[in-house]
Design a protein around this motif. Sequence first.
Motif, PDB file in Angstrom:
ATOM      1  N   THR A   7      14.027  13.665  12.332  1.00 41.50           N
ATOM      2  CA  THR A   7      13.119  14.675  11.783  1.00 41.50           C
ATOM      3  C   THR A   7      13.816  15.748  10.956  1.00 41.50           C
ATOM      4  OG1 THR A   7      13.178  15.826  13.915  1.00 41.50           O
ATOM      5  CG2 THR A   7      11.294  14.382  13.508  1.00 41.50           C
ATOM      6  N   ASN A   8      15.064  16.068  11.264  1.00 41.57           N
ATOM      7  CA  ASN A   8      15.750  17.126  10.512  1.00 41.57           C
ATOM      8  C   ASN A   8      16.426  16.612   9.247  1.00 41.57           C
ATOM      9  OD1 ASN A   8      17.880  15.745  11.705  1.00 41.57           O
ATOM     10  ND2 ASN A   8      19.080  17.589  12.062  1.00 41.57           N
ATOM     11  N   ARG A   9      16.276  15.321   8.963  1.00 39.57           N
ATOM     12  CA  ARG A   9      16.911  14.766   7.769  1.00 39.57           C
ATOM     13  C   ARG A   9      15.999  13.790   7.030  1.00 39.57           C
ATOM     14  NH1 ARG A   9      19.827   9.854   9.300  1.00 39.57           N
ATOM     15  NH2 ARG A   9      19.517   9.498  11.515  1.00 39.57           N
ATOM     16  N   GLU A  10      14.684  13.982   7.189  1.00 41.67           N
ATOM     17  CA  GLU A  10      13.763  13.067   6.540  1.00 41.67           C
ATOM     18  C   GLU A  10      12.690  13.800   5.746  1.00 41.67           C
ATOM     19  OE1 GLU A  10      11.817  10.773   9.622  1.00 41.67           O
ATOM     20  OE2 GLU A  10      10.474  12.408  10.120  1.00 41.67           O
ATOM     21  N   MET A  11      12.203  13.102   4.735  1.00 36.75           N
ATOM     22  CA  MET A  11      11.022  13.516   3.970  1.00 36.75           C
ATOM     23  C   MET A  11      10.003  12.401   4.160  1.00 36.75           C
ATOM     24  SD  MET A  11      12.240  14.964   0.272  1.00 36.75           S
ATOM     25  CE  MET A  11      12.886  13.384  -0.219  1.00 36.75           C
ATOM     26  N   VAL A  12       8.771  12.784   4.481  1.00 41.40           N
ATOM     27  CA  VAL A  12       7.720  11.788   4.664  1.00 41.40           C
ATOM     28  C   VAL A  12       6.479  12.235   3.904  1.00 41.40           C
ATOM     29  CG1 VAL A  12       6.238  10.581   6.320  1.00 41.40           C
ATOM     30  CG2 VAL A  12       8.573  11.191   6.973  1.00 41.40           C
ATOM     31  N   ILE A  13       5.850  11.289   3.229  1.00 40.90           N
ATOM     32  CA  ILE A  13       4.586  11.559   2.558  1.00 40.90           C
ATOM     33  C   ILE A  13       3.663  10.377   2.831  1.00 40.90           C
ATOM     34  CG2 ILE A  13       5.217  10.559   0.325  1.00 40.90           C
ATOM     35  CD1 ILE A  13       3.758  13.015  -0.947  1.00 40.90           C
ATOM     36  N   THR A  14       2.388  10.665   2.998  1.00 40.54           N
ATOM     37  CA  THR A  14       1.392   9.616   3.194  1.00 40.54           C
ATOM     38  C   THR A  14       0.261   9.831   2.211  1.00 40.54           C
ATOM     39  OG1 THR A  14       0.197  10.895   4.868  1.00 40.54           O
ATOM     40  CG2 THR A  14       1.905   9.373   5.667  1.00 40.54           C
ATOM     41  N   ARG A  15      -0.439   8.754   1.894  1.00 44.74           N
ATOM     42  CA  ARG A  15      -1.554   8.852   0.959  1.00 44.74           C
ATOM     43  C   ARG A  15      -2.433   7.625   1.138  1.00 44.74           C
ATOM     44  NH1 ARG A  15      -1.608  11.248  -4.311  1.00 44.74           N
ATOM     45  NH2 ARG A  15      -0.280  12.752  -3.272  1.00 44.74           N
ATOM     46  N   LEU A  16      -3.733   7.835   1.066  1.00 48.40           N
ATOM     47  CA  LEU A  16      -4.675   6.724   1.010  1.00 48.40           C
ATOM     48  C   LEU A  16      -4.939   6.441  -0.468  1.00 48.40           C
ATOM     49  CD1 LEU A  16      -6.448   4.723   2.580  1.00 48.40           C
ATOM     50  CD2 LEU A  16      -8.300   6.408   2.433  1.00 48.40           C
ATOM     51  N   LEU A  17      -4.495   5.279  -0.915  1.00 48.64           N
ATOM     52  CA  LEU A  17      -4.621   4.895  -2.321  1.00 48.64           C
ATOM     53  C   LEU A  17      -5.886   4.066  -2.511  1.00 48.64           C
ATOM     54  CD1 LEU A  17      -0.903   3.837  -2.850  1.00 48.64           C
ATOM     55  CD2 LEU A  17      -1.980   5.937  -3.686  1.00 48.64           C
ATOM     56  N   ASP A  18      -6.605   4.336  -3.576  1.00 52.37           N
ATOM     57  CA  ASP A  18      -7.858   3.650  -3.862  1.00 52.37           C
ATOM     58  C   ASP A  18      -7.581   2.342  -4.600  1.00 52.37           C
ATOM     59  OD1 ASP A  18     -10.527   3.087  -3.977  1.00 52.37           O
ATOM     60  OD2 ASP A  18     -10.977   4.514  -5.583  1.00 52.37           O
ATOM     61  N   ALA A  19      -6.881   1.445  -3.919  1.00 53.72           N
ATOM     62  CA  ALA A  19      -6.535   0.138  -4.493  1.00 53.72           C
ATOM     63  C   ALA A  19      -6.203  -0.813  -3.348  1.00 53.72           C
ATOM     64  CB  ALA A  19      -5.332   0.272  -5.430  1.00 53.72           C
ATOM     65  N   PRO A  20      -6.495  -2.105  -3.521  1.00 49.79           N
ATOM     66  CA  PRO A  20      -6.158  -3.078  -2.477  1.00 49.79           C
ATOM     67  C   PRO A  20      -4.642  -3.213  -2.305  1.00 49.79           C
ATOM     68  CG  PRO A  20      -7.153  -4.171  -4.391  1.00 49.79           C
ATOM     69  CD  PRO A  20      -7.180  -2.702  -4.662  1.00 49.79           C
ATOM     70  N   ARG A  21      -4.249  -3.562  -1.086  1.00 48.73           N
ATOM     71  CA  ARG A  21      -2.823  -3.625  -0.737  1.00 48.73           C
ATOM     72  C   ARG A  21      -2.039  -4.571  -1.650  1.00 48.73           C
ATOM     73  NH1 ARG A  21      -0.521  -5.033   5.238  1.00 48.73           N
ATOM     74  NH2 ARG A  21      -1.586  -6.993   4.842  1.00 48.73           N
ATOM     75  N   GLU A  22      -2.590  -5.721  -1.987  1.00 48.80           N
ATOM     76  CA  GLU A  22      -1.860  -6.668  -2.844  1.00 48.80           C
ATOM     77  C   GLU A  22      -1.534  -6.050  -4.207  1.00 48.80           C
ATOM     78  OE1 GLU A  22      -0.554  -9.647  -2.200  1.00 48.80           O
ATOM     79  OE2 GLU A  22      -1.339  -9.854  -0.162  1.00 48.80           O
ATOM     80  N   LEU A  23      -2.457  -5.257  -4.743  1.00 52.76           N
ATOM     81  CA  LEU A  23      -2.221  -4.601  -6.035  1.00 52.76           C
ATOM     82  C   LEU A  23      -1.154  -3.510  -5.896  1.00 52.76           C
ATOM     83  CD1 LEU A  23      -2.826  -4.159  -9.024  1.00 52.76           C
ATOM     84  CD2 LEU A  23      -4.717  -2.653  -8.330  1.00 52.76           C
ATOM     85  N   VAL A  24      -1.236  -2.720  -4.839  1.00 51.49           N
ATOM     86  CA  VAL A  24      -0.222  -1.680  -4.612  1.00 51.49           C
ATOM     87  C   VAL A  24       1.157  -2.329  -4.481  1.00 51.49           C
ATOM     88  CG1 VAL A  24       0.538   0.187  -3.102  1.00 51.49           C
ATOM     89  CG2 VAL A  24      -1.910  -0.117  -3.567  1.00 51.49           C
ATOM     90  N   TRP A  25       1.224  -3.426  -3.737  1.00 48.12           N
ATOM     91  CA  TRP A  25       2.493  -4.150  -3.587  1.00 48.12           C
ATOM     92  C   TRP A  25       3.015  -4.601  -4.956  1.00 48.12           C
ATOM     93  CZ3 TRP A  25       5.882  -4.971   0.317  1.00 48.12           C
ATOM     94  CH2 TRP A  25       6.873  -5.933   0.107  1.00 48.12           C
ATOM     95  N   GLU A  26       2.118  -5.139  -5.770  1.00 46.38           N
ATOM     96  CA  GLU A  26       2.501  -5.643  -7.096  1.00 46.38           C
ATOM     97  C   GLU A  26       3.085  -4.532  -7.966  1.00 46.38           C
ATOM     98  OE1 GLU A  26       2.866  -8.117 -10.547  1.00 46.38           O
ATOM     99  OE2 GLU A  26       2.747  -8.598  -8.407  1.00 46.38           O
ATOM    100  N   VAL A  27       2.440  -3.361  -8.000  1.00 52.06           N
ATOM    101  CA  VAL A  27       2.943  -2.301  -8.874  1.00 52.06           C
ATOM    102  C   VAL A  27       4.210  -1.646  -8.306  1.00 52.06           C
ATOM    103  CG1 VAL A  27       0.667  -1.869  -9.871  1.00 52.06           C
ATOM    104  CG2 VAL A  27       1.484  -0.417  -8.009  1.00 52.06           C
ATOM    105  N   PHE A  28       4.497  -1.916  -7.025  1.00 53.77           N
ATOM    106  CA  PHE A  28       5.711  -1.390  -6.396  1.00 53.77           C
ATOM    107  C   PHE A  28       6.895  -2.336  -6.531  1.00 53.77           C
ATOM    108  CE2 PHE A  28       5.540   2.472  -3.845  1.00 53.77           C
ATOM    109  CZ  PHE A  28       6.879   2.649  -3.548  1.00 53.77           C
ATOM    110  N   THR A  29       6.635  -3.616  -6.813  1.00 58.75           N
ATOM    111  CA  THR A  29       7.710  -4.613  -6.801  1.00 58.75           C
ATOM    112  C   THR A  29       7.905  -5.319  -8.138  1.00 58.75           C
ATOM    113  OG1 THR A  29       6.167  -6.294  -5.970  1.00 58.75           O
ATOM    114  CG2 THR A  29       7.428  -5.055  -4.323  1.00 58.75           C
TER     115      THR A  29
END
Length: 148
Positions: A7-29
Amino acid sequence: MTNNDTTNREMVITRLLDAPRELVWEVFTNPDHIKHWWGPNGFTNTIDKMEVKPGGLWEFVMHGPDGKDYKNKSIYKEVVKPERIVFEHIGPNFTATITFKEEGNKTFITWQNVFESAEQLEWAIKTVKADEGLKQNIDKLAAYLAKM
């Protein structure tokens, strides 16, 4: 005994993205997609190598709005399509773990960067505004997905 508390050495962010998981994976890879949204506001990217597999290299140059080029190198440690990507970024050293959870036709993303020490995290925040950069990065991802 190993201390697994990060916890003292991490950055965390979360978000609900309005896109299906396969598409999010595609734009990330896919370098043809990630080059358009990766990085803080004002940055563009040239992807030299993107081998999305355990042990694979991701090498790219971020072109800053200040005219400077920032070379980046990461090594993929874990790739579980379409659920999780773990990579180790070299200089500053941190491990990024990004998880993609399907929620209907949307994707809940959790993005955690764990630095080697609290001091390195503090340096990254003070020197390169890594915390703000991470927020801008996920904002740019959401905006890119919205245009698709």
